[in-house]
Scaffold this motif. Sequence first.
Motif, PDB file in Angstrom:
ATOM      1  N   ASN A 150      68.580 -17.095   7.759  1.00 51.18           N
ATOM      2  CA  ASN A 150      67.614 -18.199   7.726  1.00 51.18           C
ATOM      3  C   ASN A 150      68.293 -19.549   7.512  1.00 51.18           C
ATOM      4  O   ASN A 150      67.859 -20.570   8.074  1.00 51.18           O
ATOM      5  N   LEU A 151      69.343 -19.566   6.718  1.00 56.95           N
ATOM      6  CA  LEU A 151      70.036 -20.830   6.452  1.00 56.95           C
ATOM      7  C   LEU A 151      70.966 -21.219   7.597  1.00 56.95           C
ATOM      8  O   LEU A 151      71.029 -22.388   7.987  1.00 56.95           O
ATOM      9  N   VAL A 152      71.673 -20.245   8.136  1.00 60.08           N
ATOM     10  CA  VAL A 152      72.628 -20.523   9.212  1.00 60.08           C
ATOM     11  C   VAL A 152      71.916 -21.068  10.450  1.00 60.08           C
ATOM     12  O   VAL A 152      72.382 -22.012  11.082  1.00 60.08           O
ATOM     13  N   VAL A 153      70.778 -20.478  10.822  1.00 65.90           N
ATOM     14  CA  VAL A 153      70.089 -20.931  12.037  1.00 65.90           C
ATOM     15  C   VAL A 153      69.476 -22.311  11.863  1.00 65.90           C
ATOM     16  O   VAL A 153      69.107 -22.957  12.847  1.00 65.90           O
ATOM     17  N   ARG A 154      69.371 -22.781  10.616  1.00 61.95           N
ATOM     18  CA  ARG A 154      68.908 -24.147  10.374  1.00 61.95           C
ATOM     19  C   ARG A 154      70.059 -25.147  10.426  1.00 61.95           C
ATOM     20  O   ARG A 154      69.878 -26.333  10.169  1.00 61.95           O
ATOM     21  N   GLY A 155      71.261 -24.666  10.731  1.00 63.16           N
ATOM     22  CA  GLY A 155      72.386 -25.566  10.928  1.00 63.16           C
ATOM     23  C   GLY A 155      73.304 -25.731   9.742  1.00 63.16           C
ATOM     24  O   GLY A 155      74.221 -26.560   9.770  1.00 63.16           O
ATOM     25  N   LYS A 156      73.110 -24.950   8.695  1.00 66.05           N
ATOM     26  CA  LYS A 156      73.958 -25.088   7.517  1.00 66.05           C
ATOM     27  C   LYS A 156      75.306 -24.402   7.731  1.00 66.05           C
ATOM     28  O   LYS A 156      75.377 -23.317   8.300  1.00 66.05           O
ATOM     29  N   HIS A 175      79.048 -11.894   5.613  1.00 64.90           N
ATOM     30  CA  HIS A 175      77.639 -11.683   5.948  1.00 64.90           C
ATOM     31  C   HIS A 175      77.361 -12.099   7.399  1.00 64.90           C
ATOM     32  O   HIS A 175      76.664 -11.394   8.134  1.00 64.90           O
ATOM     33  N   ARG A 176      77.896 -13.245   7.795  1.00 67.56           N
ATOM     34  CA  ARG A 176      77.677 -13.735   9.163  1.00 67.56           C
ATOM     35  C   ARG A 176      78.237 -12.746  10.186  1.00 67.56           C
ATOM     36  O   ARG A 176      77.608 -12.484  11.216  1.00 67.56           O
ATOM     37  N   HIS A 177      79.393 -12.210   9.887  1.00 67.20           N
ATOM     38  CA  HIS A 177      80.000 -11.232  10.801  1.00 67.20           C
ATOM     39  C   HIS A 177      79.096 -10.001  10.933  1.00 67.20           C
ATOM     40  O   HIS A 177      78.857  -9.502  12.045  1.00 67.20           O
ATOM     41  N   SER A 178      78.590  -9.537   9.798  1.00 69.05           N
ATOM     42  CA  SER A 178      77.713  -8.368   9.809  1.00 69.05           C
ATOM     43  C   SER A 178      76.409  -8.663  10.561  1.00 69.05           C
ATOM     44  O   SER A 178      75.925  -7.838  11.339  1.00 69.05           O
ATOM     45  N   ILE A 179      75.866  -9.855  10.334  1.00 70.14           N
ATOM     46  CA  ILE A 179      74.618 -10.253  11.007  1.00 70.14           C
ATOM     47  C   ILE A 179      74.810 -10.272  12.517  1.00 70.14           C
ATOM     48  O   ILE A 179      73.986  -9.744  13.273  1.00 70.14           O
TER      49      ILE A 179
END
Length: 223
Positions: A150-156, A175-179
């Motif tokens: 949710n935070l990454v897709v908002r550009g953080k 976490h990003r790699h797993s996602i």
Amino acid sequence: MEACIHIIDDDKSFRTALGRIVEASGYRASCYESGEEFLARLPKSEAGCILLDLRMPGLSGTELQARLVQAAPLLPVVFLTGQGTIAAGVQAMKAGADDFLEKPVSAETLRDAIDHALAQNGKRRAERERIQWLRAKVSNLTPREVHVFNLVVRGKRNKQVAYDLNTSERTIKAHRHSIMEKLNVTSLAEMVSIAERLERLEPAGAVVDPNPTSSPKANIRHR
């Protein structure tokens, strides 16, 4: 899946004539004398379209159209009316009608309208299947991964996400790699596209709980 053309008109002779044209064109026809009858006999198959009279006793065509948004959202509506006006046509199209034809209508014009409506129906069903597939993918994320997503897709950036969730940047990268593996994507742009299609992008000022305890599904906004 065989497409069915649903004909809703209070004029029996007109319903019969339309049904013959539809079947001569290679499609299956199902006729109803009112909007109420159609709602009572809602089709199980969502492959097809609706040919709908504008003015009928009981539910009018536009009133039925409004109910179909929930009752049969994948079936495009083609209006057929002998009492059409420009204003009625504009209203119907703004409400999502696929076409607005005046009676009498030629077999060729009707076939063209049906073909276009069925193409739209195919696109809608394909999009729904895609959305269901994406929801299934996102539901596999852990609660923490949902928050990171949710935070990454908002550009953080990773550093900002780590600060917001009170953890390390290295953990966020993991976490990003797993996602990305679970969503089967290779870029941030693809992640953002998924979020947009699932209507998951939160307002910029939304507060994110750094210690989520709910299940992943509780954080997923479904259409």
